[in-house]
Structure formats: structure tokens, C-alpha cells
Design a protein around this motif. Structure first.
Motif, PDB file in Angstrom:
ATOM      1  N   LEU A 181       0.882  -1.460  -0.055  1.00 19.44           N
ATOM      2  CA  LEU A 181       0.046  -0.055   0.095  1.00 19.44           C
ATOM      3  C   LEU A 181       0.671   1.340  -0.021  1.00 19.44           C
ATOM      4  CD1 LEU A 181      -2.970  -0.973   2.568  1.00 19.44           C
ATOM      5  CD2 LEU A 181      -2.936  -0.876  -0.091  1.00 19.44           C
ATOM      6  N   ASN A 182       1.856   1.314   0.706  1.00 22.17           N
ATOM      7  CA  ASN A 182       2.891   2.383   0.581  1.00 22.17           C
ATOM      8  C   ASN A 182       3.563   2.632  -0.565  1.00 22.17           C
ATOM      9  OD1 ASN A 182       3.189   4.001   3.444  1.00 22.17           O
ATOM     10  ND2 ASN A 182       3.157   1.745   3.856  1.00 22.17           N
ATOM     11  N   SER A 183       3.858   1.207  -1.360  1.00 21.54           N
ATOM     12  CA  SER A 183       4.348   1.451  -2.575  1.00 21.54           C
ATOM     13  C   SER A 183       3.415   1.981  -3.708  1.00 21.54           C
ATOM     14  CB  SER A 183       4.568   0.049  -3.254  1.00 21.54           C
ATOM     15  OG  SER A 183       5.655  -0.391  -2.506  1.00 21.54           O
ATOM     16  N   VAL A 184       2.141   1.765  -3.587  1.00 16.41           N
ATOM     17  CA  VAL A 184       1.067   2.425  -4.228  1.00 16.41           C
ATOM     18  C   VAL A 184       1.049   4.108  -4.198  1.00 16.41           C
ATOM     19  CG1 VAL A 184      -1.702   2.506  -4.872  1.00 16.41           C
ATOM     20  CG2 VAL A 184      -0.402   0.337  -4.442  1.00 16.41           C
ATOM     21  N   ALA A 185       1.103   4.412  -2.866  1.00 18.34           N
ATOM     22  CA  ALA A 185       1.025   5.421  -2.466  1.00 18.34           C
ATOM     23  C   ALA A 185       1.914   6.508  -2.974  1.00 18.34           C
ATOM     24  CB  ALA A 185       0.840   5.785  -0.795  1.00 18.34           C
ATOM     25  N   ASN A 186       3.126   5.792  -3.026  1.00 19.79           N
ATOM     26  CA  ASN A 186       4.434   6.731  -3.380  1.00 19.79           C
ATOM     27  C   ASN A 186       4.751   6.355  -4.825  1.00 19.79           C
ATOM     28  OD1 ASN A 186       5.312   8.054  -0.741  1.00 19.79           O
ATOM     29  ND2 ASN A 186       5.191   5.982  -0.188  1.00 19.79           N
ATOM     30  N   ALA A 187       3.700   5.462  -5.607  1.00 13.71           N
ATOM     31  CA  ALA A 187       4.142   5.007  -7.099  1.00 13.71           C
ATOM     32  C   ALA A 187       5.445   4.494  -7.367  1.00 13.71           C
ATOM     33  CB  ALA A 187       3.936   6.396  -7.886  1.00 13.71           C
ATOM     34  N   LYS A 188       5.677   3.645  -6.246  1.00  8.15           N
ATOM     35  CA  LYS A 188       7.086   3.046  -6.336  1.00  8.15           C
ATOM     36  C   LYS A 188       6.612   1.496  -6.902  1.00  8.15           C
ATOM     37  CE  LYS A 188       9.586   5.500  -3.193  1.00  8.15           C
ATOM     38  NZ  LYS A 188      10.494   5.675  -1.972  1.00  8.15           N
ATOM     39  N   PHE A 240      -6.170  -7.230  -6.070  1.00  8.68           N
ATOM     40  CA  PHE A 240      -7.541  -6.430  -5.498  1.00  8.68           C
ATOM     41  C   PHE A 240      -7.149  -5.260  -5.355  1.00  8.68           C
ATOM     42  CE2 PHE A 240      -9.499  -4.946  -1.626  1.00  8.68           C
ATOM     43  CZ  PHE A 240     -10.757  -5.044  -2.076  1.00  8.68           C
ATOM     44  N   VAL A 241      -5.602  -4.949  -5.029  1.00 11.13           N
ATOM     45  CA  VAL A 241      -5.062  -3.423  -4.895  1.00 11.13           C
ATOM     46  C   VAL A 241      -5.251  -2.660  -6.174  1.00 11.13           C
ATOM     47  CG1 VAL A 241      -2.984  -2.273  -4.402  1.00 11.13           C
ATOM     48  CG2 VAL A 241      -3.890  -3.898  -2.776  1.00 11.13           C
ATOM     49  N   SER A 242      -4.640  -3.610  -7.200  1.00 14.39           N
ATOM     50  CA  SER A 242      -4.612  -2.886  -8.768  1.00 14.39           C
ATOM     51  C   SER A 242      -6.038  -2.582  -9.280  1.00 14.39           C
ATOM     52  CB  SER A 242      -4.061  -3.933  -9.551  1.00 14.39           C
ATOM     53  OG  SER A 242      -2.755  -4.244  -9.134  1.00 14.39           O
ATOM     54  N   SER A 243      -7.105  -3.432  -8.878  1.00 14.92           N
ATOM     55  CA  SER A 243      -8.570  -3.312  -9.097  1.00 14.92           C
ATOM     56  C   SER A 243      -8.981  -2.109  -8.696  1.00 14.92           C
ATOM     57  CB  SER A 243      -9.346  -4.576  -9.184  1.00 14.92           C
ATOM     58  OG  SER A 243      -9.733  -4.506  -7.395  1.00 14.92           O
ATOM     59  N   LEU A 244      -8.490  -1.577  -7.359  1.00 13.75           N
ATOM     60  CA  LEU A 244      -9.068  -0.417  -6.675  1.00 13.75           C
ATOM     61  C   LEU A 244      -8.356   0.716  -7.187  1.00 13.75           C
ATOM     62  CD1 LEU A 244      -9.351  -1.689  -2.729  1.00 13.75           C
ATOM     63  CD2 LEU A 244     -11.330  -1.284  -4.586  1.00 13.75           C
ATOM     64  N   GLY A 246      -5.615   1.219  -9.945  1.00 15.96           N
ATOM     65  CA  GLY A 246      -5.138   1.085 -11.151  1.00 15.96           C
ATOM     66  C   GLY A 246      -3.593   1.016 -11.102  1.00 15.96           C
ATOM     67  N   PHE A 247      -2.951   0.469  -9.847  1.00 15.29           N
ATOM     68  CA  PHE A 247      -1.632   0.334  -9.718  1.00 15.29           C
ATOM     69  C   PHE A 247      -0.994  -0.759 -10.864  1.00 15.29           C
ATOM     70  CE2 PHE A 247       2.279  -1.376  -7.211  1.00 15.29           C
ATOM     71  CZ  PHE A 247       2.813  -0.160  -7.056  1.00 15.29           C
ATOM     72  N   ARG A 290      -7.627   1.758   3.518  1.00 15.37           N
ATOM     73  CA  ARG A 290      -6.374   2.500   3.463  1.00 15.37           C
ATOM     74  C   ARG A 290      -6.362   3.287   2.012  1.00 15.37           C
ATOM     75  NH1 ARG A 290      -1.338   1.064   5.240  1.00 15.37           N
ATOM     76  NH2 ARG A 290      -0.506   2.723   3.964  1.00 15.37           N
ATOM     77  N   VAL A 291      -6.818   2.708   0.917  1.00 18.17           N
ATOM     78  CA  VAL A 291      -7.141   3.129  -0.226  1.00 18.17           C
ATOM     79  C   VAL A 291      -7.951   4.329  -0.318  1.00 18.17           C
ATOM     80  CG1 VAL A 291      -7.793   2.865  -2.712  1.00 18.17           C
ATOM     81  CG2 VAL A 291      -6.384   1.051  -1.459  1.00 18.17           C
ATOM     82  N   ALA A 292      -9.088   4.384   0.400  1.00 18.66           N
ATOM     83  CA  ALA A 292     -10.162   5.431   0.489  1.00 18.66           C
ATOM     84  C   ALA A 292      -9.555   6.751   1.460  1.00 18.66           C
ATOM     85  CB  ALA A 292     -11.349   4.884   1.114  1.00 18.66           C
ATOM     86  N   SER A 293      -8.665   6.485   2.147  1.00 16.19           N
ATOM     87  CA  SER A 293      -8.212   7.609   2.879  1.00 16.19           C
ATOM     88  C   SER A 293      -6.896   8.201   1.974  1.00 16.19           C
ATOM     89  CB  SER A 293      -7.611   7.133   4.185  1.00 16.19           C
ATOM     90  OG  SER A 293      -6.682   6.076   4.154  1.00 16.19           O
TER      91      SER A 293
END
Length: 293
Positions: A181-188, A240-244, A246-247, A290-293
Motif C-alpha cells: 500500500l505504501n508502494s501504491v501511495a508513492n508510485a514505487k 485486489f489493490v490493482s483493481s481499486l 489501477g496500480f 487505506r485506499v479510500a483515505s
């Protein structure tokens, strides 16, 4: 069983969750940490023998060892040194329990690494451990040292084998779920194993803390699996993370190390028999929040 609690490893990933649970219940506690702290009731490991620590811990009868000072890759690189350090620290903890006349000691161990690969069904506490890593062997050795010492000194002992905790708000870069989730938030880029889809039992850190304090307060002893009781494939979480979000920076070229357990499933029915019934937080619900916030 109620009394002042000493938490060894109070500033760690699970230690902080445990101290918050103690505070939520109004239970007095003090902490031993691996580094400097600004809290008046927390002290450094290196100061185990100082008068101030001895005085602060004097009223404690219940002890939790939440210290997690070693990592699997460190143990594989230098197994002799790592196992030696584990034994030295365990002996230091045992001496500490002796000095302070502990009545009950709860040790946090690791479920997946101690049990090893699953063999047809979820692991139960009475299964023969078959660790495949030096880290797992070290954790099993720790359990044996603490079990032998407490049995010889009339100290009630609980060994909690924890699965895969996630979601400590004070340390949100620990473990598969939060690192993703932190990778998603920081586009890493986030790397996963190539050709392997591990199964993990994920449990929220706050839920672990609830069960640890319950086991400490109950008149019980022995080994308990502490997990959600439900295992999920890591690729399912990534999808699931990718579906929410687009990561699309998931890289599946990571070589799977020989010492990493692929399938980790545990039976938590023994825990549920002793502790108050509790619905653990679903890992997918946590991800949504986490994604919604």
C-alpha cells in the motif's frame, strides 16, 4: 490474572499495539525498548541492570516478550552468529524474569517459520514443527529455552505463535500488505516472487494485541496460534489493490528464497476456546479503508 505488565520490545511493530491495548483496558505497564524513548515508563534494553529500571519493573508480575530483533535473511547469511545472539538474548530475558520474580511470561513467536510448510491441513499447536529456515529454527530454540526455564522456576508460560500482522498505524511500512500500500501511495515498484503464489494468514496488529492481552489475563498456559484463521494468496491481494487503484508497478521477477514458507495456514480453534470471541479485521476491508483515505 491482573497485575502490572512489563512489555519487552515495547516500541516494536507489535509491542506498540500491545501497549495501546493495555492502556485501553486501564492496565498499568512499563516497557523495555531497543533504543531511546521519550516515555517515562519505557527503558532501553542496554539498561536492563540499571537501578531505575529495576525500581520501575519491581511491581511487575506479568511479562510479555514482543522483541523481534532478527530477520530471516540475516539468519540465513550468518546462522551461527544469529542463533548465538538469540540464545544470549533469551538467557538475558530469563535472568530478568528471575530477578523480578515473574508469575507469568508470554512470548511472541512466529507461526509460519516455526511450523514450516503446510502438509494437507492447517497447522495445530500439537503438530511437530519442521522449520525450513535458520530463522525458524532459532525461533523454535527460543521457545524451548523459555519453556524449560519457566517450567523449572514455576512461572506460568504462554507461547503465542503469530501469523502475518499488518496495519500498525505507528509503523505502516512493515510486512507485505502495508509495504504494498505504501508502494501504491508513492508510485514505487513493488516486487513479488516469480512463479510462486504464497498463502498467508494476515491479522491486524490491534487484533493480535487483543488476543495477547487476553492470553496474559486468562489463567492459561501452553502454545496458541494467533491469527485470523483464514489464509489468502498474495497474488489475490495484489490483484485486489490493482483493481481499486489501477496500480501497475507490480514486478514479478523476484527470486523466491529457499527458506521462505510458501503455504502458511493455522488452526486457531484453541485460541477461540480460551479467549473472548472476536471478529478479526478482514485484510480486504483494511485495504479498502487505506485506499479510500
Amino acid at each position: 490474572m491482573v497485575g502490572k505488565v512489563c512489555v519487552i520490545g515495547a516500541r516494536g511493530f507489535l509491542g506498540t499495539a500491545i501497549t495501546e491495548e493495555l492502556e485501553r483496558r486501564g492496565i498499568e505497564w512499563c516497557g523495555i525498548t531497543s533504543g531511546p524513548t521519550t516515555k517515562n515508563n519505557e527503558f532501553e534494553f542496554s539498561k536492563f541492570d540499571q537501578e531505575k529500571v529495576i525500581s520501575e519493573v519491581e511491581g511487575c508480575s506479568l511479562y510479555i516478550n514482543a522483541a523481534g530483533r532478527w530477520k530471516p535473511n540475516t539468519c540465513e547469511g550468518s546462522p551461527g552468529q544469529a542463533i548465538g545472539a538469540m540464545i544470549e538474548f533469551a538467557n538475558k530475558v530469563c535472568s530478568f524474569l528471575c530477578v523480578h520474580k515473574a508469575k507469568k511470561f508470554l512470548h511472541l513467536s512466529s507461526a509460519g517459520t516455526v511450523y514450516g510448510e503446510q502438509n494437507g491441513r492447517a497447522h495445530r499447536e500439537d503438530d511437530l514443527p519442521t522449520p525450513i529456515s535458520w530463522y525458524g529454527r532459532g525461533k523454535l530454540l527460543e521457545e524451548a529455552i523459555y519453556s524449560n526455564y519457566t517450567d523449572s522456576n514455576d512461572i506460568q508460560f504462554v507461547c503465542a505463535r503469530i501469523t502475518n500482522p499488518f496495519g500498525n498505524v505507528h509503523n505502516a511500512v512493515h510486512g507485505f500488505v502495508d509495504v504494498l500500500l505504501n508502494s501504491v501511495a508513492n508510485a514505487k515498484k513493488f516486487s513479488v516472487f516469480k512463479g510462486v503464489n504464497p498463502s498467508r494468514d494476515f491479522i491486524l496488529a490491534a487484533d493480535v494485541a487483543f488476543y495477547i492481552v487476553e492470553l496474559l489475563m486468562q489463567d492459561c498456559s501452553g502454545t496458541y496460534n494467533v491469527g485470523s484463521g483464514v489464509s489468502v494468496r498474495t497474488n489475490e491481494i495484489c490483484d485486489f489493490v490493482s483493481s481499486l487503484t489501477g496500480f501497475d508497478l507490480i514486478d514479478n521477477s523476484l527470486i523466491h528464497p529457499y527458506y521462505d514458507v510458501v503455504t502458511n495456514e493455522v488452526d486457531t480453534s484453541k485460541l477461540q476456546q480460551v479467549c473472548e470471541s472476536k471478529s478479526t479485521t478482514d485484510v480486504f476491508d483494511y485495504i479498502r479503508q487505506r485506499v479510500a483515505s
